[in-house]
Scaffold this motif. Structure first.
Motif, PDB file in Angstrom:
ATOM      1  N   ALA A  52      33.526  28.094  34.764  1.00 52.30           N
ATOM      2  CA  ALA A  52      32.793  29.055  33.943  1.00 52.30           C
ATOM      3  C   ALA A  52      33.624  29.415  32.712  1.00 52.30           C
ATOM      4  CB  ALA A  52      32.452  30.296  34.762  1.00 52.30           C
ATOM      5  N   ASN A  53      33.709  28.503  31.756  1.00 43.39           N
ATOM      6  CA  ASN A  53      34.539  28.698  30.568  1.00 43.39           C
ATOM      7  C   ASN A  53      34.093  29.865  29.705  1.00 43.39           C
ATOM      8  OD1 ASN A  53      36.208  26.563  31.231  1.00 43.39           O
ATOM      9  ND2 ASN A  53      34.951  25.085  30.134  1.00 43.39           N
ATOM     10  N   GLU A  54      32.804  30.162  29.684  1.00 43.57           N
ATOM     11  CA  GLU A  54      32.319  31.238  28.821  1.00 43.57           C
ATOM     12  C   GLU A  54      32.783  32.609  29.300  1.00 43.57           C
ATOM     13  OE1 GLU A  54      29.388  30.492  32.011  1.00 43.57           O
ATOM     14  OE2 GLU A  54      30.231  29.173  30.495  1.00 43.57           O
ATOM     15  N   GLU A  55      33.215  32.695  30.556  1.00 49.42           N
ATOM     16  CA  GLU A  55      33.671  33.968  31.103  1.00 49.42           C
ATOM     17  C   GLU A  55      35.193  34.056  31.193  1.00 49.42           C
ATOM     18  OE1 GLU A  55      31.709  34.641  34.796  1.00 49.42           O
ATOM     19  OE2 GLU A  55      29.770  34.084  33.993  1.00 49.42           O
ATOM     20  N   TYR A  56      35.906  33.055  30.702  1.00 47.13           N
ATOM     21  CA  TYR A  56      37.362  33.044  30.758  1.00 47.13           C
ATOM     22  C   TYR A  56      37.922  33.900  29.639  1.00 47.13           C
ATOM     23  CZ  TYR A  56      42.131  31.317  30.822  1.00 47.13           C
ATOM     24  OH  TYR A  56      43.498  31.237  30.884  1.00 47.13           O
ATOM     25  N   PRO A  57      38.935  34.691  29.818  1.00 43.22           N
ATOM     26  CA  PRO A  57      39.782  34.891  30.984  1.00 43.22           C
ATOM     27  C   PRO A  57      39.326  36.045  31.873  1.00 43.22           C
ATOM     28  CG  PRO A  57      40.828  35.957  29.148  1.00 43.22           C
ATOM     29  CD  PRO A  57      39.537  35.326  28.640  1.00 43.22           C
ATOM     30  N   GLY A  58      38.188  36.653  31.541  1.00 44.13           N
ATOM     31  CA  GLY A  58      37.720  37.801  32.306  1.00 44.13           C
ATOM     32  C   GLY A  58      37.517  37.501  33.778  1.00 44.13           C
ATOM     33  N   ASN A  59      36.901  36.339  34.091  1.00 47.84           N
ATOM     34  CA  ASN A  59      36.663  36.025  35.501  1.00 47.84           C
ATOM     35  C   ASN A  59      37.960  35.743  36.253  1.00 47.84           C
ATOM     36  OD1 ASN A  59      37.126  33.534  34.330  1.00 47.84           O
ATOM     37  ND2 ASN A  59      35.391  32.524  35.283  1.00 47.84           N
ATOM     38  N   LEU A  60      38.975  35.198  35.566  1.00 48.45           N
ATOM     39  CA  LEU A  60      40.271  34.970  36.194  1.00 48.45           C
ATOM     40  C   LEU A  60      40.957  36.297  36.500  1.00 48.45           C
ATOM     41  CD1 LEU A  60      42.610  33.207  37.144  1.00 48.45           C
ATOM     42  CD2 LEU A  60      43.387  33.109  34.770  1.00 48.45           C
ATOM     43  N   GLN A  61      40.929  37.206  35.539  1.00 45.95           N
ATOM     44  CA  GLN A  61      41.567  38.507  35.740  1.00 45.95           C
ATOM     45  C   GLN A  61      40.886  39.296  36.854  1.00 45.95           C
ATOM     46  OE1 GLN A  61      41.204  39.874  31.742  1.00 45.95           O
ATOM     47  NE2 GLN A  61      43.153  38.980  31.103  1.00 45.95           N
ATOM     48  N   THR A  62      39.562  39.240  36.897  1.00 47.47           N
ATOM     49  CA  THR A  62      38.829  39.936  37.950  1.00 47.47           C
ATOM     50  C   THR A  62      39.192  39.367  39.324  1.00 47.47           C
ATOM     51  OG1 THR A  62      37.001  40.358  36.434  1.00 47.47           O
ATOM     52  CG2 THR A  62      36.525  40.538  38.786  1.00 47.47           C
ATOM     53  N   ALA A  63      39.249  38.046  39.419  1.00 51.51           N
ATOM     54  CA  ALA A  63      39.603  37.409  40.691  1.00 51.51           C
ATOM     55  C   ALA A  63      41.040  37.742  41.088  1.00 51.51           C
ATOM     56  CB  ALA A  63      39.414  35.899  40.604  1.00 51.51           C
ATOM     57  N   GLU A  64      41.954  37.819  40.115  1.00 52.96           N
ATOM     58  CA  GLU A  64      43.334  38.179  40.421  1.00 52.96           C
ATOM     59  C   GLU A  64      43.417  39.592  40.991  1.00 52.96           C
ATOM     60  OE1 GLU A  64      45.318  37.475  36.716  1.00 52.96           O
ATOM     61  OE2 GLU A  64      45.974  35.494  37.353  1.00 52.96           O
ATOM     62  N   HIS A  65      42.651  40.514  40.406  1.00 53.14           N
ATOM     63  CA  HIS A  65      42.648  41.892  40.909  1.00 53.14           C
ATOM     64  C   HIS A  65      42.076  41.952  42.326  1.00 53.14           C
ATOM     65  CE1 HIS A  65      44.120  43.717  37.277  1.00 53.14           C
ATOM     66  NE2 HIS A  65      43.175  43.139  36.561  1.00 53.14           N
ATOM     67  N   ARG A  66      40.995  41.218  42.565  1.00 51.04           N
ATOM     68  CA  ARG A  66      40.396  41.190  43.908  1.00 51.04           C
ATOM     69  C   ARG A  66      41.359  40.579  44.921  1.00 51.04           C
ATOM     70  NH1 ARG A  66      34.632  38.782  42.156  1.00 51.04           N
ATOM     71  NH2 ARG A  66      33.778  40.664  41.212  1.00 51.04           N
ATOM     72  N   ALA A  67      42.008  39.478  44.535  1.00 49.21           N
ATOM     73  CA  ALA A  67      42.949  38.820  45.440  1.00 49.21           C
ATOM     74  C   ALA A  67      44.153  39.723  45.714  1.00 49.21           C
ATOM     75  CB  ALA A  67      43.411  37.492  44.848  1.00 49.21           C
ATOM     76  N   ALA A  68      44.602  40.467  44.709  1.00 41.37           N
ATOM     77  CA  ALA A  68      45.727  41.385  44.900  1.00 41.37           C
ATOM     78  C   ALA A  68      45.345  42.518  45.853  1.00 41.37           C
ATOM     79  CB  ALA A  68      46.180  41.946  43.563  1.00 41.37           C
TER      80      ALA A  68
END
Length: 92
Positions: A52-68
């Motif tokens: 999902a390139n159109e949502e990068y880096p927001g989707n990565l940051q959101t997933a990092e927060h959820r994983a943390a």
């Protein structure tokens, strides 16, 4: 020395060089390929979609927060990968 022997030695040297460099997947942080794959799976489980390139880096940051939130012991590793990706480092 014959041409075939020279070629064989050169080919062998190329194999050695490529096999030693492929063990490190992320040269910016020195992590192995297995570590990068494990982190990607952890982020995908937390909702990250690498396609999902159109949502990068927001989707990565959101997933990092959820994983943390799910596993706080891995939050430092996730932050390091995000910095490497934003700096143009190797992508997992």
């Amino acid at each position: 020395m014959s041409l075939l022997r020279k070629f064989t030695i050169l080919f062998g040297a190329c194999i050695v060089c490529t096999s030693t460099t492929s063990a490190v997947a992320d040269s910016a942080t020195g992590r192995s390929r297995a570590q990068v794959v494990a982190e990607l799976r952890r982020l995908e489980a937390a909702g990250y979609n690498p396609n999902a390139n159109e949502e990068y880096p927001g989707n990565l940051q959101t997933a990092e927060h959820r994983a943390a939130e799910l596993d706080p012991s891995n939050s430092e590793q996730a932050g390091a990968s995000a910095k490497a990706l934003k700096a143009g480092g190797a992508t997992p």
